[in-house]
Write a protein that holds these residues in place. Structure first.
Motif, PDB file in Angstrom:
ATOM      1  N   GLY A  52       0.812  -1.212   0.000  1.00 52.24           N
ATOM      2  CA  GLY A  52       0.000   0.000   0.000  1.00 52.24           C
ATOM      3  C   GLY A  52       0.842   1.256   0.000  1.00 52.24           C
ATOM      4  O   GLY A  52       0.698   2.129  -0.861  1.00 52.24           O
ATOM      5  N   LEU A  70       3.180   8.814  10.900  1.00 49.89           N
ATOM      6  CA  LEU A  70       2.208   9.823  10.474  1.00 49.89           C
ATOM      7  C   LEU A  70       0.981   9.870  11.386  1.00 49.89           C
ATOM      8  O   LEU A  70       0.306  10.892  11.454  1.00 49.89           O
ATOM      9  N   TYR A 105      13.660  -8.889  -4.781  1.00 50.37           N
ATOM     10  CA  TYR A 105      14.545  -9.017  -3.607  1.00 50.37           C
ATOM     11  C   TYR A 105      14.604 -10.436  -3.058  1.00 50.37           C
ATOM     12  O   TYR A 105      15.279 -10.693  -2.075  1.00 50.37           O
ATOM     13  N   ARG A 111       2.163 -12.878   0.415  1.00 51.34           N
ATOM     14  CA  ARG A 111       3.193 -12.107  -0.286  1.00 51.34           C
ATOM     15  C   ARG A 111       2.878 -12.050  -1.779  1.00 51.34           C
ATOM     16  O   ARG A 111       2.085 -12.816  -2.299  1.00 51.34           O
ATOM     17  N   GLY A 112       3.530 -11.118  -2.443  1.00 50.75           N
ATOM     18  CA  GLY A 112       3.453 -11.089  -3.901  1.00 50.75           C
ATOM     19  C   GLY A 112       2.230 -10.397  -4.467  1.00 50.75           C
ATOM     20  O   GLY A 112       1.959 -10.505  -5.661  1.00 50.75           O
ATOM     21  N   ARG A 169      -4.220  -2.792  -2.300  1.00 53.69           N
ATOM     22  CA  ARG A 169      -4.937  -2.927  -1.050  1.00 53.69           C
ATOM     23  C   ARG A 169      -6.012  -3.999  -1.070  1.00 53.69           C
ATOM     24  O   ARG A 169      -6.654  -4.236  -2.083  1.00 53.69           O
ATOM     25  N   PHE A 182       9.534   8.344  10.739  1.00 53.68           N
ATOM     26  CA  PHE A 182       8.444   9.141  11.331  1.00 53.68           C
ATOM     27  C   PHE A 182       7.210   8.257  11.408  1.00 53.68           C
ATOM     28  O   PHE A 182       7.140   7.216  10.745  1.00 53.68           O
TER      29      PHE A 182
HETATM   30  N1  LIG Z   1       5.516   5.309   9.614  1.00 55.07           N
HETATM   31  C1  LIG Z   1       4.267   5.508   9.223  1.00 55.07           C
HETATM   32  O1  LIG Z   1       3.690   6.564   9.399  1.00 55.07           O
HETATM   33  C2  LIG Z   1       3.570   4.364   8.523  1.00 55.07           C
HETATM   34  C3  LIG Z   1       2.400   4.583   7.796  1.00 55.07           C
HETATM   35  C4  LIG Z   1       1.829   3.519   7.109  1.00 55.07           C
HETATM   36  C5  LIG Z   1       2.385   2.234   7.195  1.00 55.07           C
HETATM   37  N2  LIG Z   1       3.490   2.076   7.953  1.00 55.07           N
HETATM   38  C6  LIG Z   1       4.116   0.751   8.048  1.00 55.07           C
HETATM   39  O2  LIG Z   1       4.632   0.433   6.784  1.00 55.07           O
HETATM   40  C7  LIG Z   1       4.577  -0.958   6.585  1.00 55.07           C
HETATM   41  C8  LIG Z   1       3.883  -1.265   5.281  1.00 55.07           C
HETATM   42  O3  LIG Z   1       2.521  -0.887   5.349  1.00 55.07           O
HETATM   43  P1  LIG Z   1       1.572  -1.178   4.106  1.00 55.07           P
HETATM   44  O4  LIG Z   1       0.236  -0.728   4.503  1.00 55.07           O
HETATM   45  O5  LIG Z   1       2.183  -0.685   2.883  1.00 55.07           O
HETATM   46  O6  LIG Z   1       1.609  -2.780   4.103  1.00 55.07           O
HETATM   47  P2  LIG Z   1       1.270  -3.791   2.928  1.00 55.07           P
HETATM   48  O7  LIG Z   1       0.366  -3.166   1.964  1.00 55.07           O
HETATM   49  O8  LIG Z   1       0.854  -5.041   3.619  1.00 55.07           O
HETATM   50  O9  LIG Z   1       2.677  -4.010   2.224  1.00 55.07           O
HETATM   51  C9  LIG Z   1       3.724  -4.654   2.893  1.00 55.07           C
HETATM   52  C10 LIG Z   1       4.849  -4.883   1.917  1.00 55.07           C
HETATM   53  O10 LIG Z   1       5.908  -5.510   2.609  1.00 55.07           O
HETATM   54  C11 LIG Z   1       6.522  -6.444   1.758  1.00 55.07           C
HETATM   55  N3  LIG Z   1       7.135  -7.472   2.592  1.00 55.07           N
HETATM   56  C12 LIG Z   1       8.446  -7.751   2.621  1.00 55.07           C
HETATM   57  N4  LIG Z   1       8.710  -8.713   3.470  1.00 55.07           N
HETATM   58  C13 LIG Z   1       7.541  -9.077   4.010  1.00 55.07           C
HETATM   59  C14 LIG Z   1       7.171 -10.073   4.962  1.00 55.07           C
HETATM   60  N5  LIG Z   1       8.080 -10.863   5.560  1.00 55.07           N
HETATM   61  N6  LIG Z   1       5.872 -10.185   5.269  1.00 55.07           N
HETATM   62  C15 LIG Z   1       4.953  -9.395   4.692  1.00 55.07           C
HETATM   63  N7  LIG Z   1       5.245  -8.427   3.776  1.00 55.07           N
HETATM   64  C16 LIG Z   1       6.530  -8.287   3.445  1.00 55.07           C
HETATM   65  C17 LIG Z   1       5.424  -6.939   0.841  1.00 55.07           C
HETATM   66  O11 LIG Z   1       5.936  -7.079  -0.475  1.00 55.07           O
HETATM   67  P3  LIG Z   1       6.214  -8.459  -1.164  1.00 55.07           P
HETATM   68  O12 LIG Z   1       5.038  -9.325  -0.969  1.00 55.07           O
HETATM   69  O13 LIG Z   1       6.440  -8.095  -2.600  1.00 55.07           O
HETATM   70  O14 LIG Z   1       7.467  -8.919  -0.505  1.00 55.07           O
HETATM   71  C18 LIG Z   1       4.457  -5.772   0.778  1.00 55.07           C
HETATM   72  O15 LIG Z   1       4.649  -5.034  -0.404  1.00 55.07           O
HETATM   73  C19 LIG Z   1       3.916  -1.544   7.816  1.00 55.07           C
HETATM   74  O16 LIG Z   1       4.929  -1.967   8.700  1.00 55.07           O
HETATM   75  C20 LIG Z   1       3.177  -0.372   8.410  1.00 55.07           C
HETATM   76  O17 LIG Z   1       2.996  -0.494   9.793  1.00 55.07           O
HETATM   77  C21 LIG Z   1       4.088   3.094   8.600  1.00 55.07           C
END
Ligand SMILES: NC(=O)c1ccc[n+]([C@@H]2O[C@H](COP(=O)([O-])OP(=O)(O)OC[C@H]3O[C@@H](n4cnc5c(N)ncnc54)[C@H](OP(=O)(O)O)[C@@H]3O)[C@@H](O)[C@H]2O)c1
Length: 320
Positions: free
Chosen positions: A149, A262, A189, A310-311, A315, A260
């Motif tokens: 996402g 958000l 990766y 994965r993969g 959303r 950071f």
């Molecule tokens: N700091 C902030 O303000 C903030 C805001 C939003 C989200 N986040 C954090 O950012 C992260 C991603 O959020 P998201 O909503 O983008 O999540 P998401 O849609 O579930 O995407 C997660 C990504 O991580 C990759 N990934 C790599 N290794 C993984 C593993 N072992 N298990 C699962 N996924 C793996 C997956 O790609 P592949 O399947 O291609 O490997 C996928 O593209 C989360 O940790 C979330 O808490 C932080």
């Protein structure tokens, strides 16, 4: 109301679709009848490991719907308006009470599912690229987990700014599909050496900025794949593994590692303002929210299980 709740941390199976008491909005809150729920990566991690603030607990950051009641101090929202909303929890339900300054009024005809997915993913990507860094058409950006996402939002926003966008994902199919959103170069990766490939693609220089929502051991590789004076922004930990780096690799390359969260910033005029613009850009079709699959909220167990695969690209959403 019906909600997907849990009473202990764990896998998707801890979720249970139950009747619980309706939330009551506080003075600075509105009550929303939820139309669509964005299943965020953070929701999955919270379900797995974040201590419960209450039991039964309704997890979930992002949803969109119609305002059905407003608190006594709310002056800028009214009953009947459709909004996208962020809360620390509460999205997985038919009704939710959220702070009025954590809501964004939707443009006429906006799709609720797409709007629900904007504040967290696109907001986080925007903050990283343009507020914490200064991405321009001259920049080369590396996006870790480019199919997720936050990752896909970062790919689109960086590409729209004219930057060169290198992305990583766990399959060639994802990387090929991401080209439509502006990905310039893709690195698998699971099978490729990310640092080496980035250096090959950038004539040995490295990228200006690496955006990392995944964490784990790969973060060290990203640090070493940034140029002298480059910047890595760590956003999360989807890898589920400790994120450890050799800190001396930062000064050796005059590099910066920052992070950071958000969630504590949505109510500020600065962040609230650009999230409103992002919702408008999605409603106009300039940016795209990719919905991989929709589930009924009653099937939250299946939705969470599917989202953990994965993969994928984009959303998973749920509909009450
Ligand atoms: N700091 C902030 O303000 C903030 C805001 C939003 C989200 N986040 C954090 O950012 C992260 C991603 O959020 P998201 O909503 O983008 O999540 P998401 O849609 O579930 O995407 C997660 C990504 O991580 C990759 N990934 C790599 N290794 C993984 C593993 N072992 N298990 C699962 N996924 C793996 C997956 O790609 P592949 O399947 O291609 O490997 C996928 O593209 C989360 O940790 C979330 O808490 C932080």
């Amino acid at each position: 109301m019906k909600a997907a709740v849990y009473r202990q941390n764990g896998g998707p199976e801890v979720l249970s679709f139950e009747e619980i008491a309706d939330p009551v909005p506080g003075d600075d809150e509105v009550l929303i009848k939820v139309e669509a729920i964005s299943l965020e990566g953070g929701d999955l991690l919270n379900r797995q490991m974040l201590p419960l603030p209450m039991s039964p607990h309704v997890v979930g950051y992002g949803s969109a719907g119609t305002v059905v009641a407003v608190g006594a101090q709310v002056t800028d929202l009214r009953v009947g308006q459709r909004v996208s909303a962020f809360g620390e929890y509460g999205s997985h339900a038919e009704l939710r009470a959220v702070r009025a300054d954590h809501c964004w009024v939707l443009p006429d005809g906006a799709d609720a599912a797409a709007a629900a997915c904007v504040p967290v993913a696109f907001g986080t990507a925007y903050e990283a690229l343009f507020e914490q860094a200064n991405v321009t058409a001259d920049s080369t950006v590396l996006v870790q987990g480019a199919g997720g996402g936050v990752g896909l939002a970062a790919v689109q926003l960086a590409a729209k700014a004219g930057a060169r966008v290198i992305g990583t994902a766990s399959s060639r199919e994802q990387l090929d599909a991401l080209r439509r959103f502006g990905l310039t170069d893709g690195i698998d990766y699971r099978t490729e050496d990310v640092r080496q490939r980035v250096l090959e693609l950038t004539d040995g220089v490295g990228v200006d900025l690496a955006v990392d929502p995944v964490g784990g051991p790969m973060t060290q590789e990203l640090v070493l794949a940034t140029r002298h004076g480059g910047h890595v922004i760590l956003l999360g930990g989807s890898a589920g593994a400790p994120t450890t780096i050799d800190a001396t690799t930062l000064p050796r390359g005059n590099r910066t590692l920052s992070g950071f969260m958000l969630s504590g910033m949505f109510g500020t005029p600065r962040v609230h303002g650009y999230v409103a613009e992002l919702i408008g850009r999605v409603a106009d079709g300039e940016l795209e929210v990719v919905i991989d699959r929709a589930f009924p909220l009653s099937a939250a167990v299946d939705a969470h299980r599917y989202a953990e695969q994965r993969g994928r690209i984009g959303r998973v959403v749920m509909v009450p």
